[in-house]
Design a protein around this motif. Structure first.
Motif, PDB file in Angstrom:
ATOM      1  N   ALA A 117       0.954  -1.081  -0.098  1.00 46.23           N
ATOM      2  CA  ALA A 117      -0.183  -0.074  -0.017  1.00 46.23           C
ATOM      3  C   ALA A 117       0.782   1.155   0.014  1.00 46.23           C
ATOM      4  CB  ALA A 117      -0.884   0.160   1.215  1.00 46.23           C
ATOM      5  N   GLU A 118       1.886   1.293   0.869  1.00 47.87           N
ATOM      6  CA  GLU A 118       2.823   2.555   0.704  1.00 47.87           C
ATOM      7  C   GLU A 118       3.558   2.614  -0.322  1.00 47.87           C
ATOM      8  OE1 GLU A 118       4.473   5.416   3.661  1.00 47.87           O
ATOM      9  OE2 GLU A 118       2.888   4.250   3.485  1.00 47.87           O
ATOM     10  N   GLY A 119       3.815   1.512  -0.937  1.00 45.25           N
ATOM     11  CA  GLY A 119       4.730   1.641  -2.239  1.00 45.25           C
ATOM     12  C   GLY A 119       3.918   2.060  -3.497  1.00 45.25           C
ATOM     13  N   LEU A 120       2.562   1.470  -3.408  1.00 45.94           N
ATOM     14  CA  LEU A 120       1.740   2.090  -4.586  1.00 45.94           C
ATOM     15  C   LEU A 120       1.416   3.632  -4.594  1.00 45.94           C
ATOM     16  CD1 LEU A 120      -0.141   1.618  -6.942  1.00 45.94           C
ATOM     17  CD2 LEU A 120      -1.959   1.226  -5.131  1.00 45.94           C
ATOM     18  N   ALA A 121       1.233   4.065  -3.108  1.00 48.35           N
ATOM     19  CA  ALA A 121       1.036   5.636  -2.922  1.00 48.35           C
ATOM     20  C   ALA A 121       2.300   6.333  -3.280  1.00 48.35           C
ATOM     21  CB  ALA A 121       0.814   5.736  -1.465  1.00 48.35           C
ATOM     22  N   ALA A 122       3.417   5.731  -3.045  1.00 51.94           N
ATOM     23  CA  ALA A 122       4.619   6.420  -3.525  1.00 51.94           C
ATOM     24  C   ALA A 122       4.952   6.500  -4.945  1.00 51.94           C
ATOM     25  CB  ALA A 122       6.086   5.746  -2.933  1.00 51.94           C
ATOM     26  N   LEU A 123       4.640   5.479  -5.650  1.00 45.81           N
ATOM     27  CA  LEU A 123       4.566   5.480  -6.978  1.00 45.81           C
ATOM     28  C   LEU A 123       3.597   6.544  -7.584  1.00 45.81           C
ATOM     29  CD1 LEU A 123       5.252   4.326  -9.834  1.00 45.81           C
ATOM     30  CD2 LEU A 123       3.410   2.726  -9.679  1.00 45.81           C
ATOM     31  N   LEU A 124       2.150   6.650  -7.263  1.00 39.57           N
ATOM     32  CA  LEU A 124       1.455   7.497  -7.745  1.00 39.57           C
ATOM     33  C   LEU A 124       1.880   8.945  -7.344  1.00 39.57           C
ATOM     34  CD1 LEU A 124      -1.891   5.481  -7.033  1.00 39.57           C
ATOM     35  CD2 LEU A 124      -0.461   5.761  -9.082  1.00 39.57           C
ATOM     36  N   HIS A 125       2.663   9.128  -6.193  1.00 39.18           N
ATOM     37  CA  HIS A 125       3.026  10.263  -5.710  1.00 39.18           C
ATOM     38  C   HIS A 125       4.002  10.940  -6.653  1.00 39.18           C
ATOM     39  CE1 HIS A 125       5.417  13.491  -3.464  1.00 39.18           C
ATOM     40  NE2 HIS A 125       4.308  13.470  -2.865  1.00 39.18           N
ATOM     41  N   SER A 126       4.867   9.987  -7.082  1.00 38.81           N
ATOM     42  CA  SER A 126       5.907  10.309  -8.341  1.00 38.81           C
ATOM     43  C   SER A 126       5.273  10.734  -9.339  1.00 38.81           C
ATOM     44  CB  SER A 126       6.860   9.120  -8.346  1.00 38.81           C
ATOM     45  OG  SER A 126       6.177   8.143  -9.069  1.00 38.81           O
ATOM     46  N   VAL A 127       4.247  10.187  -9.891  1.00 37.88           N
ATOM     47  CA  VAL A 127       3.612  10.705 -10.964  1.00 37.88           C
ATOM     48  C   VAL A 127       2.985  11.793 -10.657  1.00 37.88           C
ATOM     49  CG1 VAL A 127       1.873   9.988 -12.756  1.00 37.88           C
ATOM     50  CG2 VAL A 127       3.104   8.183 -11.855  1.00 37.88           C
ATOM     51  N   THR A 128       2.260  12.012  -9.593  1.00 39.42           N
ATOM     52  CA  THR A 128       1.592  13.389  -9.125  1.00 39.42           C
ATOM     53  C   THR A 128       2.498  14.647  -9.280  1.00 39.42           C
ATOM     54  OG1 THR A 128       0.182  12.171  -7.818  1.00 39.42           O
ATOM     55  CG2 THR A 128       0.277  14.429  -7.434  1.00 39.42           C
TER      56      THR A 128
END
Length: 290
Positions: A77-88
């Motif tokens: 869950a944390e890694g998915l959020a971090a990935l989407l944060h990088s795209v954001t």
């Protein structure tokens, strides 16, 4: 007789949106400019002095070299959020670079400024979609460290619009066309509702980014023709001069074709990146742009 307020000027207003630090306010200002475009003056020949605080950014996320941003698995869950944060974060920077392209470069046709406002408005939409999704996952923009790669090249090319068009939209942003389908494939393997919602958002981003790269290609070729320069040899020279990142495959050839890359360019890029042809079903029914 009633007094009429003077019409607002697009490039000045784009500068104000660029230096705005609050992300929500930046999005509102940018999308408001697109809504008001028909009523805005455009002064292409005005030379504007660079203001302080370019670009306007919030206090977080913490900005680091791309080598210092930790990599996490999207299967957590944390890694998915971090990935989407990088795209954001990429989309936030993309708002700024489009606004910068409007105010910084004088002497272009009015269509150039309208094109880049369209880009800025769509990047603002992308940022908002991703940020809202992050918030639904219990995170927000600024929660993870981020890198500065996209804006670094924007700064490097601030003195030459030809270099800007060559190396930001049609190089760095074009790499997003290549990276998006593999990212979507990985998110589908993750398979959670949050990951699948991200796939849907990336569909929107990929569609719009093809248009953004096409705009970069169009104005790059316009400038090459105006200066009597060959687009292929000029690109190679600029990439070396400004230290553009090396090409990495595989390339999303279909998306790049829709974005206006010629077959000769794609052949050279494929050779440089040792990239095999990739068929992207996401692009199969997309209309030709420009």
């Amino acid at each position: 007789m009633t007094d009429q307020s003077p019409a607002m000027e697009l490039r000045q207003m784009a500068m104000q949106a660029l230096i705005e630090k609050d992300p929500d306010a930046k999005v509102r200002l940018t999308q408001s400019l697109q809504t008001q475009l028909s009523t805005l003056l455009i002064a292409p020949d005005t030379i504007l002095e660079e203001p302080r605080g370019v670009p306007g950014c919030p206090d977080s996320p913490e900005l680091r070299s791309h080598l210092d941003v930790p990599k996490r698995s999207p299967f957590t869950a944390e890694g998915l959020a971090a990935l989407l944060h990088s795209v954001t974060h990429i989309e936030f920077n993309a708002i700024n670079l489009a606004l910068d392209a409007i105010w910084r470069f004088d002497g272009m046709p009015q269509a150039y400024y309208r094109d880049w406002l369209k880009v800025a408005s769509e990047e603002a939409l992308h940022f908002s979609l991703l940020r809202t999704h992050l918030q639904g996952m219990g995170h927000d923009y600024g929660d993870f460290p981020a890198h500065t790669g996209l804006w670094d090249m924007t700064e490097k090319t601030s003195g030459d619009i030809l270099a800007r068009m060559a190396l930001v939209p049609r190089t760095l942003e074009a790499r997003g066309l290549d990276a998006t389908p593999p990212m979507q494939a990985k998110l589908r393997r993750v398979g959670t509702p949050q990951a699948l919602r991200a796939v849907d958002i990336l569909d929107i981003i990929l569609r719009d980014e093809i248009g953004h790269v096409a705009i970069g290609n169009h104005w790059y070729r316009y400038l090459c023709q105006k200066r009597g320069m060959d687009p292929l040899t000029t690109y190679a020279k600029l990439a070396g001069q400004y230290g553009a990142p090396s090409m990495k495959g595989p390339l999303n050839l279909e998306a790049r074709r829709y974005a206006g890359f010629s077959e000769e360019e794609l052949m050279l890029l494929t050779t440089q990146g040792q990239a095999g042809p990739t068929a992207d079903p996401e692009c199969a029914n997309l209309p030709k742009i420009r």
